[in-house]
Design an enzyme around this catalytic site. Structure first.
Site, short mmCIF file in Angstrom:
data_model
loop_
_atom_site.label_atom_id
_atom_site.label_comp_id
_atom_site.label_asym_id
_atom_site.label_seq_id
_atom_site.Cartn_x
_atom_site.Cartn_y
_atom_site.Cartn_z
CD GLU A 251 -2.84 -0.68 2.64
OE1 GLU A 251 -3.67 -1.54 2.93
OE2 GLU A 251 -2.64 0.34 3.35
CD GLU A 302 -12.07 1.77 0.46
OE1 GLU A 302 -12.57 0.75 0.99
OE2 GLU A 302 -10.85 1.95 0.36
CE LYS A 305 -10.31 2.54 5.32
NZ LYS A 305 -9.28 2.87 4.33
CD GLU A 311 -7.26 6.14 7.14
OE1 GLU A 311 -7.44 5.17 6.37
OE2 GLU A 311 -6.14 6.49 7.55
#
Length: 329
Positions: A251, A302, A305, A311
């Site tokens: 990541e 997203e 999250k 995030e």
């Protein structure tokens, strides 16, 4: 003994992948996501739970895949039969039609992280049992079993040559590194210069984190990504001596909104420069002359999250499948 099947031979023409998270209530279906990967020539995917929704969509796609086993599943995989069942269901059932490259057993488990420390006793037994299941199935040369770490396991990371695993993590991490060495598997590492920058803005300048600094830092490093990556390589060498353990950057990303330094401009700069650097054969100071297999985090913003607002803003695509940064894969 599990049945043997013919399996793919992997050729690393492309070193950039993208992580496919599903923590949103406005995301495309897995079938549409796979089509989006193919349309943009993204040939590598890291997929998180629930992989049972993603694997059928990947059949025949030619996309190489990292399958994650969530931390919550590790205790049960201490039972060899459970590991066999997991491999049969999620690997053997798809191996003829899906290019499964890595299995990540757990993510960012650490004895010094209160959020994951409860999983520490279960990680090595789970790794061992999944590896045994992969070996019994005859897949050990094609599917590598690993785990993904975060850089909080390290101490004395600057300069990178002084880096080592923290003393209070050594009894945890050393057997894992030795396991990877024994099985010729890479260590997966989540590397985020963004968090290095916001964690110490007095000493970490934004250009250093974005690959845009004109001069190397005093230790000779031109960017924070390379310094962070090499700090792990140095720590591995100090932990187990001579070894063949490579690092896959499982990541790395930069948020476009939600916090300090988080902007579309900065994120676009980071992703473009990271991709160019990883695809080049420059490597790092300690590991020069090779490409760096790297997975961008993440495919989509997203909106479910948890944690900091940033995030929710790591996507390189919008949920409507349009690109955020005009990246060329």
């Amino acid at each position: 003994m599990m049945a043997n099947f013919p399996f793919f031979v992997f050729v690393d023409a492309q070193v950039i992948g993208v992580c496919y998270g599903m923590n949103g209530n406005d995301l495309p279906s897995p079938i549409d996501v796979v089509a989006l990967y193919k349309a943009n020539n993204i040939t590598k995917m890291r997929t998180y739970d629930p992989i049972t929704e993603t694997l059928p969509a990947l059949k025949g796609s030619e996309i190489e895949v990292i399958l994650d086993i969530p931390n919550s599943k590790l205790q049960s995989l201490g039972d060899p039969q459970e590991a066999d069942n997991w491999v049969t269901t999620n690997v053997m059932s798809y191996a003829k039609e899906v290019k499964i490259r890595y299995i990540n057993v757990g993510n960012e488990i650490s004895p010094v992280n209160n959020g994951t420390s409860q999983f520490v006793p279960f990680l090595l037994p789970a790794l061992t049992n999944v590896q045994q299941s992969i070996t019994k199935s005859g897949l050990q040369d094609q599917v590598k079993v690993s785990t993904a770490i975060e850089t909080g396991l390290l101490a004395n990371t600057y300069p990178p040559s002084q880096s080592a695993f923290r003393e209070d993590t050594m009894s945890f991490i050393k057997p894992i590194i030795e396991f990877l060495k024994q099985n010729n598997a890479p260590l997966q590492a989540n590397i985020y210069p963004y968090f290095g920058y916001i964690g110490d803005p007095e000493h970490v300048q934004l250009p250093y984190a974005l690959f845009t600094q004109e001069q190397p830092d005093p230790s000779g490093y031109p960017n924070l990504f390379d310094a962070m990556l090499d700090s792990i390589y140095y720590a591995i060498d100090k932990a187990i001596g001579e070894n063949n353990v490579e690092i896959v950057v499982s990541e790395s990303g930069w948020p476009s909104d939600g916090g300090v330094g988080a902007s579309v401009e900065n994120a676009a700069t980071y992703y473009k420069n990271l991709m160019d650097h990883a695809k080049s054969t420059k490597g790092t100071i300690y590991r020069p002359g090779k490409t760096i297999e790297t997975y961008l985090f993440a495919m989509f913003d997203e909106n479910l999250k948890i944690g900091a607002e940033t995030e929710k803003h790591f996507g390189v695509f919008h949920p409507d499948k349009t690109q955020k940064y005009n990246l060329s894969f």
